[in-house]
Design a protein around this motif. Sequence first.
Motif, mmCIF file in Angstrom:
data_model
loop_
_atom_site.group_PDB
_atom_site.id
_atom_site.type_symbol
_atom_site.label_atom_id
_atom_site.label_comp_id
_atom_site.label_asym_id
_atom_site.label_seq_id
_atom_site.Cartn_x
_atom_site.Cartn_y
_atom_site.Cartn_z
ATOM 1 N N LYS A 88 0.827 -1.204 0.000
ATOM 2 C CA LYS A 88 0.000 0.000 0.000
ATOM 3 C C LYS A 88 0.862 1.255 0.000
ATOM 4 O O LYS A 88 0.539 2.259 -0.657
ATOM 5 C CB LYS A 88 -0.911 0.001 1.242
ATOM 6 N N MET A 89 1.996 1.204 0.704
ATOM 7 C CA MET A 89 2.823 2.380 0.882
ATOM 8 C C MET A 89 3.992 2.472 -0.094
ATOM 9 O O MET A 89 4.517 3.553 -0.342
ATOM 10 C CB MET A 89 3.365 2.411 2.319
ATOM 11 N N SER A 90 4.430 1.337 -0.650
ATOM 12 C CA SER A 90 5.648 1.312 -1.443
ATOM 13 C C SER A 90 5.404 1.750 -2.884
ATOM 14 O O SER A 90 4.302 1.641 -3.416
ATOM 15 C CB SER A 90 6.231 -0.100 -1.442
ATOM 16 N N TYR A 91 6.488 2.222 -3.525
ATOM 17 C CA TYR A 91 6.409 2.570 -4.947
ATOM 18 C C TYR A 91 6.705 1.371 -5.841
ATOM 19 O O TYR A 91 6.723 1.490 -7.063
ATOM 20 C CB TYR A 91 7.352 3.726 -5.288
ATOM 21 N N ILE A 92 6.975 0.193 -5.251
ATOM 22 C CA ILE A 92 7.086 -1.049 -6.016
ATOM 23 C C ILE A 92 6.073 -2.045 -5.481
ATOM 24 O O ILE A 92 5.590 -1.910 -4.360
ATOM 25 C CB ILE A 92 8.497 -1.667 -5.937
ATOM 26 N N HIS A 93 5.752 -3.024 -6.301
ATOM 27 C CA HIS A 93 4.870 -4.097 -5.852
ATOM 28 C C HIS A 93 5.718 -5.292 -5.448
ATOM 29 O O HIS A 93 6.503 -5.799 -6.242
ATOM 30 C CB HIS A 93 3.905 -4.510 -6.963
ATOM 31 N N MET A 94 5.589 -5.691 -4.199
ATOM 32 C CA MET A 94 6.264 -6.892 -3.745
ATOM 33 C C MET A 94 5.220 -7.979 -3.549
ATOM 34 O O MET A 94 4.172 -7.728 -2.949
ATOM 35 C CB MET A 94 7.016 -6.665 -2.433
ATOM 36 N N PRO A 95 5.467 -9.189 -4.081
ATOM 37 C CA PRO A 95 4.476 -10.261 -3.970
ATOM 38 C C PRO A 95 4.047 -10.482 -2.521
ATOM 39 O O PRO A 95 4.889 -10.557 -1.615
ATOM 40 C CB PRO A 95 5.218 -11.480 -4.520
ATOM 41 N N VAL A 96 2.760 -10.553 -2.313
ATOM 42 C CA VAL A 96 2.224 -10.734 -0.965
ATOM 43 C C VAL A 96 2.618 -12.102 -0.422
ATOM 44 O O VAL A 96 2.536 -13.113 -1.122
ATOM 45 C CB VAL A 96 0.685 -10.576 -0.985
ATOM 46 N N ASP A 97 3.074 -12.128 0.823
ATOM 47 C CA ASP A 97 3.448 -13.349 1.543
ATOM 48 C C ASP A 97 4.639 -14.076 0.925
ATOM 49 O O ASP A 97 4.828 -15.276 1.116
ATOM 50 C CB ASP A 97 2.259 -14.315 1.641
ATOM 51 N N ALA A 98 5.468 -13.361 0.163
ATOM 52 C CA ALA A 98 6.666 -13.962 -0.433
ATOM 53 C C ALA A 98 7.886 -13.595 0.397
ATOM 54 O O ALA A 98 8.207 -12.415 0.551
ATOM 55 C CB ALA A 98 6.843 -13.487 -1.876
ATOM 56 N N GLY A 99 8.574 -14.603 0.942
ATOM 57 C CA GLY A 99 9.775 -14.367 1.723
ATOM 58 C C GLY A 99 11.015 -14.378 0.840
ATOM 59 O O GLY A 99 10.946 -14.206 -0.378
ATOM 60 N N ASP A 100 12.162 -14.618 1.457
ATOM 61 C CA ASP A 100 13.420 -14.646 0.703
ATOM 62 C C ASP A 100 13.563 -15.910 -0.134
ATOM 63 O O ASP A 100 14.238 -15.894 -1.165
ATOM 64 C CB ASP A 100 14.606 -14.555 1.668
#
Length: 316
Positions: free
Chosen positions: A150-162
């Motif tokens: 919601k806050m970031s300027y990139i989309h990071m996959p939800v519930d994806a760890g390292d």
Amino acid sequence: MNNHLTQKKISVVIACYNEEANIRTLYDRLINVFKDITPHYEFIYVDNNSTDSSPQIYKELAAQDKSVSAILMARNFGTSDSSFSAGTEYASGDAVIWIDGDIQDPPELIKEFVQKWLEGNDVVYGIRAKRDASLVMKLGSKLFYRVFNKMSYIHMPVDAGDFGLMDRKVVDVFNQLPERDRFVRGLRAWVGFKQTGIPYKRADRQAGVSTQKISRYFYTFRKGIFSFSYYPLSLITYLAVFAFFILVAAGIIYPIWSIIDPAPSGFLTILMIVLFIGSVQMISLAILGEYLGRIFEEVKGRPKYVIREIINDKRK
């Protein structure tokens, strides 16, 4: 064994800290996995200055299997981000896989990672569809990813760890990124390329005691947000505008109120206004301090990590 991988090499980077009870178990499971994938592999343990007998176990494994290397950090560099960065820069494979040494992420899923990679995906990550953890941990994890997106300027996959795989061209870009205070799963999302995820259930740690505390998760949350979002800075503007309108409204209402009720205003009202303005100022200073601290860390130009020793260094 996969015929498509006869000329390919895969590197597995394993982030460890005090994992003496899990090192051999993970090695055995990885060996079983790669029997069905390819004979061309390397296992790179990156030890974040463990205080147990882990270094001795690495030496024994490296003597037994020349495909095993271990990078020993000169001190503990905090989260596993530094460990994954060090191992990725050292790795020589056509693809690089990240996995934690506590075996919460199933190494057997690597087969599916490799298959998705062969289908043309440059990044394949694990999605923690389910996990064995406390209710607080589950809710906290889900909240983090959703707040981050919601806050970031990139989309990071939800519930994806390292836990995941990167193609060599992605690895080369990743290794060029100059950041020192790193949030590696965010950087992996930032580089782009064709990415896909595979859902799985994340288990509880196999053995040993977790060194992760609530404060460490909160630190990771802060690092992710302040590394990939300008929203906190915008929040200062919103708070300032809100405070301004509150004061304007008070400036209009209080004179009219004094005509209707000439009795002197109470001390509590003044106190609440002072506390409100003070809170806005302190929140603003805290946000600016977070960004300033990260700028300070970057401009010093110190290395991302310091290596004490490499066991079975293949670059020599």
